[in-house]
Design a protein around this motif. Structure first.
Motif, PDB file in Angstrom:
ATOM      1  N   ASN A 138       0.808  -1.226   0.000  1.00 28.30           N
ATOM      2  CA  ASN A 138       0.000   0.000   0.000  1.00 28.30           C
ATOM      3  C   ASN A 138       0.839   1.273   0.000  1.00 28.30           C
ATOM      4  OD1 ASN A 138      -2.898  -0.770   0.019  1.00 28.30           O
ATOM      5  ND2 ASN A 138      -2.261  -1.951   1.813  1.00 28.30           N
ATOM      6  N   TYR A 139       2.141   1.125   0.166  1.00 27.85           N
ATOM      7  CA  TYR A 139       3.031   2.293   0.155  1.00 27.85           C
ATOM      8  C   TYR A 139       2.958   3.021  -1.189  1.00 27.85           C
ATOM      9  CZ  TYR A 139       7.385   5.022   0.544  1.00 27.85           C
ATOM     10  OH  TYR A 139       8.314   6.029   0.580  1.00 27.85           O
ATOM     11  N   LYS A 140       2.688   2.281  -2.245  1.00 24.59           N
ATOM     12  CA  LYS A 140       2.673   2.891  -3.581  1.00 24.59           C
ATOM     13  C   LYS A 140       1.619   3.979  -3.705  1.00 24.59           C
ATOM     14  CE  LYS A 140      -0.474  -0.477  -5.793  1.00 24.59           C
ATOM     15  NZ  LYS A 140      -0.898  -1.103  -4.516  1.00 24.59           N
ATOM     16  N   ASP A 141       0.575   3.923  -2.872  1.00 24.99           N
ATOM     17  CA  ASP A 141      -0.520   4.893  -2.957  1.00 24.99           C
ATOM     18  C   ASP A 141      -0.393   6.033  -1.952  1.00 24.99           C
ATOM     19  OD1 ASP A 141      -1.863   3.468  -5.032  1.00 24.99           O
ATOM     20  OD2 ASP A 141      -2.591   2.044  -3.530  1.00 24.99           O
ATOM     21  N   VAL A 142       0.718   6.069  -1.204  1.00 25.21           N
ATOM     22  CA  VAL A 142       0.960   7.168  -0.279  1.00 25.21           C
ATOM     23  C   VAL A 142       1.276   8.433  -1.083  1.00 25.21           C
ATOM     24  CG1 VAL A 142       2.583   8.067   1.454  1.00 25.21           C
ATOM     25  CG2 VAL A 142       1.710   5.722   1.641  1.00 25.21           C
ATOM     26  N   PHE A 143       0.748   9.570  -0.637  1.00 28.52           N
ATOM     27  CA  PHE A 143       1.022  10.831  -1.329  1.00 28.52           C
ATOM     28  C   PHE A 143       2.528  11.024  -1.510  1.00 28.52           C
ATOM     29  CE2 PHE A 143      -3.205  11.913   0.503  1.00 28.52           C
ATOM     30  CZ  PHE A 143      -3.847  12.255  -0.681  1.00 28.52           C
ATOM     31  N   PRO A 144       2.976  11.344  -2.706  1.00 23.67           N
ATOM     32  CA  PRO A 144       4.414  11.466  -2.976  1.00 23.67           C
ATOM     33  C   PRO A 144       5.140  12.446  -2.069  1.00 23.67           C
ATOM     34  CG  PRO A 144       3.195  11.406  -5.043  1.00 23.67           C
ATOM     35  CD  PRO A 144       2.169  11.503  -3.939  1.00 23.67           C
ATOM     36  N   ASP A 145       4.481  13.539  -1.673  1.00 25.76           N
ATOM     37  CA  ASP A 145       5.168  14.536  -0.862  1.00 25.76           C
ATOM     38  C   ASP A 145       5.299  14.128   0.607  1.00 25.76           C
ATOM     39  OD1 ASP A 145       2.453  14.847  -0.376  1.00 25.76           O
ATOM     40  OD2 ASP A 145       2.508  17.033  -0.325  1.00 25.76           O
ATOM     41  N   LEU A 146       4.869  12.898   0.938  1.00 27.71           N
ATOM     42  CA  LEU A 146       5.117  12.357   2.277  1.00 27.71           C
ATOM     43  C   LEU A 146       6.268  11.347   2.267  1.00 27.71           C
ATOM     44  CD1 LEU A 146       1.530  11.776   3.717  1.00 27.71           C
ATOM     45  CD2 LEU A 146       3.312  13.229   4.692  1.00 27.71           C
ATOM     46  N   LYS A 147       6.672  10.925   1.085  1.00 28.16           N
ATOM     47  CA  LYS A 147       7.705   9.899   0.971  1.00 28.16           C
ATOM     48  C   LYS A 147       9.109  10.510   0.976  1.00 28.16           C
ATOM     49  CE  LYS A 147       4.876   6.716  -1.811  1.00 28.16           C
ATOM     50  NZ  LYS A 147       4.758   6.030  -3.122  1.00 28.16           N
ATOM     51  N   MET A 148      10.049   9.792   1.586  1.00 22.13           N
ATOM     52  CA  MET A 148      11.463  10.153   1.567  1.00 22.13           C
ATOM     53  C   MET A 148      11.692  11.605   1.987  1.00 22.13           C
ATOM     54  SD  MET A 148      12.603   7.226   0.796  1.00 22.13           S
ATOM     55  CE  MET A 148      14.343   7.591   0.573  1.00 22.13           C
ATOM     56  N   GLN A 149      11.108  11.961   3.106  1.00 19.49           N
ATOM     57  CA  GLN A 149      11.269  13.310   3.639  1.00 19.49           C
ATOM     58  C   GLN A 149      12.300  13.322   4.772  1.00 19.49           C
ATOM     59  OE1 GLN A 149       9.938  16.145   2.385  1.00 19.49           O
ATOM     60  NE2 GLN A 149       9.111  14.889   0.727  1.00 19.49           N
ATOM     61  N   ALA A 150      12.614  14.517   5.234  1.00 23.18           N
ATOM     62  CA  ALA A 150      13.707  14.680   6.192  1.00 23.18           C
ATOM     63  C   ALA A 150      13.465  13.968   7.514  1.00 23.18           C
ATOM     64  CB  ALA A 150      13.940  16.175   6.453  1.00 23.18           C
ATOM     65  N   TRP A 151      12.200  13.743   7.853  1.00 22.11           N
ATOM     66  CA  TRP A 151      11.889  13.116   9.136  1.00 22.11           C
ATOM     67  C   TRP A 151      11.693  11.608   9.028  1.00 22.11           C
ATOM     68  CZ3 TRP A 151       8.916  16.541   6.429  1.00 22.11           C
ATOM     69  CH2 TRP A 151       7.766  16.035   5.835  1.00 22.11           C
ATOM     70  N   ILE A 161       6.815   4.187   7.212  1.00 23.30           N
ATOM     71  CA  ILE A 161       5.685   4.349   6.316  1.00 23.30           C
ATOM     72  C   ILE A 161       4.826   5.512   6.819  1.00 23.30           C
ATOM     73  CG2 ILE A 161       3.643   3.249   5.333  1.00 23.30           C
ATOM     74  CD1 ILE A 161       6.320   1.995   4.464  1.00 23.30           C
ATOM     75  N   PRO A 162       4.650   6.571   6.009  1.00 26.46           N
ATOM     76  CA  PRO A 162       3.847   7.718   6.440  1.00 26.46           C
ATOM     77  C   PRO A 162       2.422   7.299   6.808  1.00 26.46           C
ATOM     78  CG  PRO A 162       5.126   8.269   4.500  1.00 26.46           C
ATOM     79  CD  PRO A 162       5.247   6.780   4.678  1.00 26.46           C
ATOM     80  N   HIS A 163       1.910   7.915   7.858  1.00 24.44           N
ATOM     81  CA  HIS A 163       0.599   7.547   8.408  1.00 24.44           C
ATOM     82  C   HIS A 163      -0.428   8.656   8.210  1.00 24.44           C
ATOM     83  CE1 HIS A 163      -2.143   6.003  11.683  1.00 24.44           C
ATOM     84  NE2 HIS A 163      -2.455   7.279  11.688  1.00 24.44           N
ATOM     85  N   GLY A 164      -0.056   9.903   8.537  1.00 25.18           N
ATOM     86  CA  GLY A 164      -0.977  11.033   8.448  1.00 25.18           C
ATOM     87  C   GLY A 164      -0.244  12.305   8.805  1.00 25.18           C
ATOM     88  N   ARG A 165      -0.906  13.443   8.609  1.00 23.97           N
ATOM     89  CA  ARG A 165      -0.246  14.723   8.881  1.00 23.97           C
ATOM     90  C   ARG A 165      -1.261  15.811   9.217  1.00 23.97           C
ATOM     91  NH1 ARG A 165       1.869  16.075   2.703  1.00 23.97           N
ATOM     92  NH2 ARG A 165       0.049  15.240   1.593  1.00 23.97           N
ATOM     93  N   GLY A 166      -0.754  16.875   9.800  1.00 23.31           N
ATOM     94  CA  GLY A 166      -1.602  18.003  10.151  1.00 23.31           C
ATOM     95  C   GLY A 166      -0.784  19.271  10.299  1.00 23.31           C
ATOM     96  N   ALA A 167      -1.433  20.415  10.147  1.00 23.68           N
ATOM     97  CA  ALA A 167      -0.775  21.714  10.290  1.00 23.68           C
ATOM     98  C   ALA A 167      -1.171  22.366  11.603  1.00 23.68           C
ATOM     99  CB  ALA A 167      -1.143  22.621   9.121  1.00 23.68           C
ATOM    100  N   ASN A 168      -0.292  23.174  12.131  1.00 18.82           N
ATOM    101  CA  ASN A 168      -0.596  23.986  13.309  1.00 18.82           C
ATOM    102  C   ASN A 168      -1.153  25.316  12.809  1.00 18.82           C
ATOM    103  OD1 ASN A 168       0.427  22.044  15.156  1.00 18.82           O
ATOM    104  ND2 ASN A 168       2.492  22.677  14.607  1.00 18.82           N
ATOM    105  N   LEU A 169      -2.433  25.552  13.057  1.00 13.95           N
ATOM    106  CA  LEU A 169      -3.156  26.675  12.482  1.00 13.95           C
ATOM    107  C   LEU A 169      -3.322  27.828  13.468  1.00 13.95           C
ATOM    108  CD1 LEU A 169      -6.052  24.582  10.875  1.00 13.95           C
ATOM    109  CD2 LEU A 169      -3.875  25.229   9.814  1.00 13.95           C
ATOM    110  N   LEU A 170      -3.664  28.993  12.917  1.00 13.73           N
ATOM    111  CA  LEU A 170      -4.052  30.144  13.736  1.00 13.73           C
ATOM    112  C   LEU A 170      -5.579  30.167  13.804  1.00 13.73           C
ATOM    113  CD1 LEU A 170      -3.412  32.754  15.271  1.00 13.73           C
ATOM    114  CD2 LEU A 170      -3.486  33.962  13.079  1.00 13.73           C
ATOM    115  N   MET A 171      -6.122  30.073  15.014  1.00 14.71           N
ATOM    116  CA  MET A 171      -7.578  30.122  15.205  1.00 14.71           C
ATOM    117  C   MET A 171      -7.944  31.407  15.946  1.00 14.71           C
ATOM    118  SD  MET A 171     -10.218  27.180  16.517  1.00 14.71           S
ATOM    119  CE  MET A 171      -9.679  26.974  18.224  1.00 14.71           C
TER     120      MET A 171
END
Length: 402
Positions: A138-151, A161-171
């Motif tokens: 299932n790694y083949k279907d992971v968004f490309p910009d999550l693969k082989m990153q600095a972390w 294997i990337p799992h999920g992500r989120g941004a720290n927002l201003l509310m």
């Protein structure tokens, strides 16, 4: 949003100084994990093929990542995994990245859902092994910009294997904060306008939020990477946060408290996550949340395999399961994050979920500086200075909060 209330991702400050002093990392978020920053992890080989499953797998995870129906009978993606693989899942919920690192060092666990402020420590110390992504279909279907990153990679090797992500927002409260803010200035340079009603994330990693703001507003400081700060840059970020402290009503680690504070009006502006903004809105708070013009920090979680895994075959089966479209969709909705698998977006119960969480919005994520672990070797590639390591960030955070 009924499942969201079980989220307990707090990433609280830990006192394990030895672990923090060992912290290391690599590369900037757009360079992959092969930048020359002095990181040379042990030469550990990834498996070339899988063998017979061992009957069990021991996992370290954030609350909400490994659900078997015991918290909510309607939320269960573990039982089917156990039936299909014969691998009995034994989860251990961790409350912080530092706790995850400590637990992985025991050698008692097979895999961990590590954020960027833990993953690179595990790589550098040899506690996490490289992952053969060919063994995770299932790694083949992971968004490309999550693969082989600095972390999650080093020198061209994937370590998870990337799992999920989120941004720290201003509310902000749309009725009490006018005009509508566009910049992080609302919680820094303009914070006195909302004295006592500003809220900030309670973690040393929040120093990077101040650095991100200074990168845009004080170009003379020369900040390139908010996780790579020399002493002068670091001192400027700390000074900004000490100034902000006078206007902060509450530092939040428990997201339910932040929801309550925005509903009551105790907080009117501050950092948040998308899931918190959604829940606050559902409960009647008049709020909006967004990525300001300077961009934002954020987090990306990676499932990593222990170098000492006693059940490596079951661990690989779990990595493939948790990132499979249906399960990744379930986890993302329950936890409140963008899924890693692009096909998960077709399987969410809320058909607008991936739009709300910007799952496949590459341009959106380019404005997010994902958490990384500060080390003395500057992550931005500078070699003429030393950068401030994470242990010093922890010390400074105590001083900032007074």
């Amino acid at each position: 949003m009924e499942n969201v209330v079980r989220l307990t991702r707090t990433l609280q400050v830990a006192a394990a100084a030895a672990l923090l002093l060992a912290a290391t990392a690599c590369g900037s978020s757009d360079s992959g994990g092969d930048a020359a920053t002095g990181l040379n992890p042990p030469d550990i080989k990834a498996p070339t093929k899988l063998g017979k499953t061992e009957g069990a797998v021991n996992l370290i995870a954030w609350a909400g990542y490994v659900e078997d129906g015991s918290n909510d009978p309607k939320v269960d993606w573990v039982s089917d995994f156990e039936k299909q693989t014969g691998c009995q899942v034994n989860p251990k919920v961790a409350a912080s990245s530092d706790e995850m690192v400590k637990l992985m060092k025991t050698g008692e666990y097979d895999a961990v859902s590590a954020s960027g402020d833990a993953s690179l420590r595990l790589i550098a110390s040899g506690d996490a092994a490289p992952v053969n992504t060919d063994l995770v279909p299932n790694y083949k279907d992971v968004f490309p910009d999550l693969k082989m990153q600095a972390w999650n990679s080093v020198k061209g090797k994937a370590y998870g294997i990337p799992h999920g992500r989120g941004a720290n927002l201003l509310m902000y409260n749309t009725q009490k904060v006018t005009p509508a803010p566009t910049s992080w200035a609302a919680v820094f340079d303009d914070a006195a306008r909302y004295k006592g009603h500003v809220t900030a994330y309670d973690s040393p990693i929040y120093i990077a939020d101040a650095a991100l703001y200074l990168k845009a507003t004080k170009p003379e400081l020369g900040i390139k990477d908010p996780y790579a700060l020399d002493q002068k840059q670091f001192d400027a970020a700390v000074a900004l946060l000490k100034k902000q402290n006078a206007d902060v009503g509450e530092y939040w680690g428990d997201y339910l408290k932040e929801v309550s504070a925005f509903k009551s009006g105790d907080s009117v502006v501050g950092t948040t996550w998308q899931v918190i903004a959604n829940l606050a809105t559902d409960e009647g708070a008049k709020v909006k949340a967004f990525v300001p013009e300077e961009g934002s920090t954020g987090w990306s979680d990676t499932w990593m395999v222990s170098a000492k895994a006693k059940h490596p075959n079951c661990a690989y089966k779990w990595l493939d399961w948790i990132v499979s479209p249906k399960v990744n969709a379930q986890v993302a909705e329950y936890f409140g994050e963008a899924p890693a698998n692009a096909k998960a977006c077709d399987m969410t119960s809320d058909k607008s979920f991936c739009t709300t969480y910007h799952a496949g919005d590459t341009a959106y994520w380019k404005n997010v500086a994902f958490w990384n672990t500060p080390i003395e070797q500057c992550l931005d590639g500078r070699t003429d200075v030393k950068c401030v390591p994470y242990a010093k960030w922890v010390q400074a955070w105590t001083e900032i909060k007074g």
